[in-house]
Design a protein around this motif. Structure first.
Motif, mmCIF file in Angstrom:
data_model
loop_
_atom_site.group_PDB
_atom_site.id
_atom_site.type_symbol
_atom_site.label_atom_id
_atom_site.label_comp_id
_atom_site.label_asym_id
_atom_site.label_seq_id
_atom_site.Cartn_x
_atom_site.Cartn_y
_atom_site.Cartn_z
ATOM 1 N N UNK B 159 0.847 -1.194 0.000
ATOM 2 C CA UNK B 159 0.000 0.000 0.000
ATOM 3 C C UNK B 159 0.879 1.238 0.000
ATOM 4 N N UNK B 160 0.673 2.088 -0.995
ATOM 5 C CA UNK B 160 1.483 3.301 -1.116
ATOM 6 C C UNK B 160 0.650 4.525 -0.752
ATOM 7 N N UNK B 161 0.821 4.994 0.441
ATOM 8 C CA UNK B 161 0.091 6.164 0.937
ATOM 9 C C UNK B 161 -1.388 6.131 0.544
ATOM 10 N N UNK B 162 -2.098 5.077 0.920
ATOM 11 C CA UNK B 162 -3.472 4.940 0.436
ATOM 12 C C UNK B 162 -4.434 5.959 1.055
ATOM 13 N N UNK B 163 -4.014 6.638 2.101
ATOM 14 C CA UNK B 163 -4.934 7.556 2.765
ATOM 15 C C UNK B 163 -4.653 9.016 2.451
ATOM 16 N N UNK B 164 -3.610 9.271 1.672
ATOM 17 C CA UNK B 164 -3.168 10.662 1.546
ATOM 18 C C UNK B 164 -4.146 11.529 0.754
ATOM 19 N N UNK B 165 -5.090 10.917 0.034
ATOM 20 C CA UNK B 165 -6.055 11.741 -0.696
ATOM 21 C C UNK B 165 -7.385 11.891 0.029
ATOM 22 N N UNK B 166 -7.425 11.451 1.277
ATOM 23 C CA UNK B 166 -8.663 11.584 2.047
ATOM 24 C C UNK B 166 -8.567 12.794 2.972
ATOM 25 N N UNK B 167 -9.731 13.329 3.367
ATOM 26 C CA UNK B 167 -9.663 14.452 4.302
ATOM 27 C C UNK B 167 -9.314 13.927 5.697
ATOM 28 N N UNK B 168 -8.888 14.842 6.557
ATOM 29 C CA UNK B 168 -8.250 14.463 7.826
ATOM 30 C C UNK B 168 -9.111 13.515 8.660
ATOM 31 N N UNK B 169 -10.391 13.787 8.732
ATOM 32 C CA UNK B 169 -11.259 13.007 9.602
ATOM 33 C C UNK B 169 -11.421 11.574 9.067
ATOM 34 N N UNK B 170 -11.673 11.491 7.756
ATOM 35 C CA UNK B 170 -11.837 10.182 7.121
ATOM 36 C C UNK B 170 -10.550 9.376 7.226
ATOM 37 N N UNK B 171 -9.437 10.086 7.165
ATOM 38 C CA UNK B 171 -8.145 9.425 7.242
ATOM 39 C C UNK B 171 -8.003 8.691 8.579
#
Ligand SMILES: Nc1ncnc2c1ncn2[C@@H]1O[C@H](COP(=O)(O)OP(=O)(O)O)[C@@H](O)[C@H]1O
Ligand SMILES: [Mg+2]
Lengths: 283, 367
Positions: B159-171
């Motif tokens: 997994x390559x930074x799979x959360x970096x495109x989500x907003x802070x809360x969703x992350x």
């Protein structure tokens, strides 16, 4: 009270005026002759030559269109044009897409050289190869045959170049995902690459259709009668048959030649929309 | 179920003189969640792509389950990847995206459907299966990308930074979901991020990279409490550790100030200067009127950040040994929300001496 325009507003107005001027020039250069062809095709013979010009045919007549049908084997020419265009377009699109795929995604020795050769081929005018092609086609006994017309025209350089550049602009991660998902080259092409490439592919197809439909010089050299000659060659026949003063039937023939391509254009251009990669990458 | 081993694996990009990943030695255990963390450009993605087979290995080897896969193609490695951009197929529905890999390797339509449905259930995507990615939210796309990986039931997840495109809360919520999912599936996972919070909260172990070189591998607690060098110490933990540079060593003791002296563990002739690291919670504000003790530091408050549950006080030490400097200019002190502190106020800071870290002039920890 006088309104003074701010400098940027003034330059905006100037630019708009320039735009309209350009539009006007384009209309004069492109649309006017087209209209003239259409109008003349419905005029009676003496009306074409009246001074001052009449813009609307009066009376409207379809006798020019009848003359096209009776004067030459119009249906034969139309059939030949369709055969030549369909075959050439199919071959060029398939070859163009496959070669572009190879050049964009597959690693093989000599890839750069192949690309250079293709770009070089783009720069050679077809007239230069015409004489040697003619000798070759004659030697093969292909004169006055579809093979003789089609095979030498079936090479594709522009399409390869266009599609390759488009393929390189696709998001690499999606292609890597296909690689991870064990999709082979053909499946990657059909299920992943082409669905993201329709607008470019359709533009390429349209350009090819128009180009092949309008092929003139080469078919004129190879075709000897209406069994294989396409419409543009047929129009010359029409001109010869009607003599140099009867432009009505020639104009009617021209209109009939343009209509199919216009229909194809209108059908395809709706699909040349952008945004096919929406949703592929980023949130 | 698989182990992953990097054996001196390097990758030098064409036309580059420095390797992007330099002789990486790393062992990922079976079923482990390993997080690779480091600043942007340190070679995290490159390392992961070497494991996935998307990047050629120019030196050393990569092994999966003990088998050398260095020369094997990505599709033959039985590794699934979740890309930073998700890389969904835009022309396919969510269900088709997830089932594509299965269909490619000849899994029947019926079984593909069943496995996609199962993945969709786990990821709560059941009602999204017929939608195209362009009509989904970022969080849903992220889950489709996850689903595409889990339906394959591969040996390893990358997994390559799979959360970096989500907003802070969703992350934050997705972070917990991914970690939970991985525990449940038990699939060996290598997870890349630049975010140390993700690394600390998700990983069984964390691997810190800098400039293509491995700095340290260990459990989050290990990295936090026993960083091997100043880089790891500074990278792990938020707010960052306080580093006090150029502290002179006299008779085996680092003299930070007149009252704060620390024993330097050294064999033979120790360094003449050290860097002292103190975590924000390793400092305490001494209540007014309490008598000063050895280990206290005088300081002045320059700024206060209230987070709600806790407060971070930025303070400038006032009586340091000449020549000693605080990196970033101030010490950060974590204080409880009930503690009253005002800007400009002079303070006395007490150091938890057992939590202080010492680093040599080369930045390596002294133990
Ligand atoms: N395709 C490439 N060609 C050349 N250099 C690259 C390429 N991809 C990455 N690099 C370089 O390799 C280094 C590591 O990159 P990367 O692994 O993407 O870092 P990270 O994922 O940690 O941000 C960077 O210095 C980057 O500039
Ligand atoms: Mg990266």
């Amino acid at each position: 009270m006088t309104t003074t325009l701010a400098p940027h507003e003034r330059s905006g107005a100037l630019r708009a005026a320039g735009g309209y001027l350009g539009l006007l020039v384009v209309i004069l250069v492109v649309a006017l002759p087209l209209y003239w062809i259409l109008a003349a095709s419905f005029k009676e013979r003496p009306d074409i030559y009246t001074v001052p010009v009449t813009w609307l045919p009066d009376p409207v007549t379809t006798e020019n269109y009848t003359a096209v049908r009776t004067g030459v084997d119009f249906v034969d020419y139309l059939r030949n044009s369709i055969i030549i265009t369909v075959v050439l377009t199919a071959v060029q699109v398939v070859l163009g897409v496959l070669s572009a795929y190879a050049l964009a995604f597959l690693r093989f020795p000599g890839r750069g050289v192949v690309l250079m050769v293709i770009i070089a081929a783009l720069m050679v005018p077809s007239q230069i190869t015409m004489i040697s092609n003619y000798a070759l086609v004659s030697g093969l006994g292909w004169r006055n045959s579809f093979a003789g017309i089609i095979v030498p025209l079936a090479g594709v350089a522009f399409g390869t170049f266009l599609m390759r550049n488009h393929f390189l602009s696709l998001p690499t991660e999606v292609l890597e995902a296909a690689e991870m998902d064990a999709a082979g080259p053909i499946r990657t092409l059909l299920r992943v690459v082409l669905p993201m490439s329709w607008p470019t592919l359709i533009a390429f197809t349209l350009i090819t259709v128009v180009n092949e439909w309008n092929q003139y010089l080469w078919p004129l050299l190879i075709a000897e009668d209406s069994s294989v000659a396409p419409l543009p060659v047929g129009l010359t026949q029409l001109q010869d048959a009607e003599g140099l003063t009867n432009w009505g039937p020639v104009m009617a023939g021209t209109v009939l030649t343009m209509v199919p391509i216009l229909v194809v254009f209108l059908l395809l251009q709706r699909h040349m929309i952008k945004g096919l990669t929406a949703g592929a990458v980023k949130g | 179920m698989a182990t992953v081993t990097f054996e001196g694996a390097s990758r030098t990009y064409p036309h580059s003189t420095r390797p992007a990943v330099d002789r990486l030695e790393l062992e990922v255990h079976d079923g482990e969640f390993l997080v690779v963390v480091g600043p942007s450009g340190c070679g995290k993605s490159t390392s992961l792509r070497m494991l996935a087979g998307l990047e050629p290995v120019t030196g050393g080897r990569v092994l999966i389950d003990g088998a050398d896969v260095t020369g094997r193609r990505a599709r033959d490695r039985d590794v699934a990847m979740v890309f930073q951009s998700y890389a969904l197929y835009p022309n396919m529905t969510a269900g088709e995206n997830m089932g594509f890999a299965l269909r490619n390797v000849g899994v029947s339509k019926a079984e593909t459907k069943a496995r996609v449905a199962e993945a969709a259930r786990i990821l709560e995507l059941e009602d999204q299966l017929d939608r195209r990615p362009s009509r989904m939210s970022g969080g849903q796309r992220q889950r489709v990308a996850m689903g595409r990986a889990i339906v394959r039931n591969p040996k390893v997840f990358c997994m390559d930074e799979p959360l970096s495109n989500l907003d802070a809360k969703l992350r934050v919520s997705t972070r917990a979901e991914i970690a939970g999912l991985q525990r449940r599936l038990g699939t060996t996972t290598v997870y890349v991020t630049h975010d140390q919070t993700e690394a600390m909260t998700m990983g069984d172990r964390v691997c810190v990279l800098l400039d293509g070189e491995l700095q340290q591998v260990g459990s989050p607690t290990e990295l936090y409490e026993r960083p091997r060098n100043t880089f790891v110490a500074g990278f792990i933990g938020s707010p960052a550790i306080n580093l006090v540079d150029a502290v002179p060593v006299r008779e085996g003791r680092a003299v930070v100030s007149g009252s704060l002296e620390l024993v330097v563990p050294a064999q033979g002739p120790g360094p003449s200067e050290v860097t002292v690291g103190i975590r924000p919670e390793g400092l305490e504000v001494v209540a007014d009127g309490e008598p000063p003790r050895a280990g206290d530091l005088a300081a002045r408050v320059t700024r206060i950040e209230r987070m709600g549950s806790e407060t971070f006080v930025f303070a400038e030490p006032t009586h340091l040994t000449p020549g000693v400097s605080v990196r970033s200019g101030h010490l950060v002190v974590r204080v409880g929300k009930r503690q009253v502190v005002t800007e400009g106020q002079p303070l006395v800071l007490r150091t938890h001496l057992d939590e202080v870290l010492l680093f040599g002039p080369d930045g390596d920890a002294l133990r």
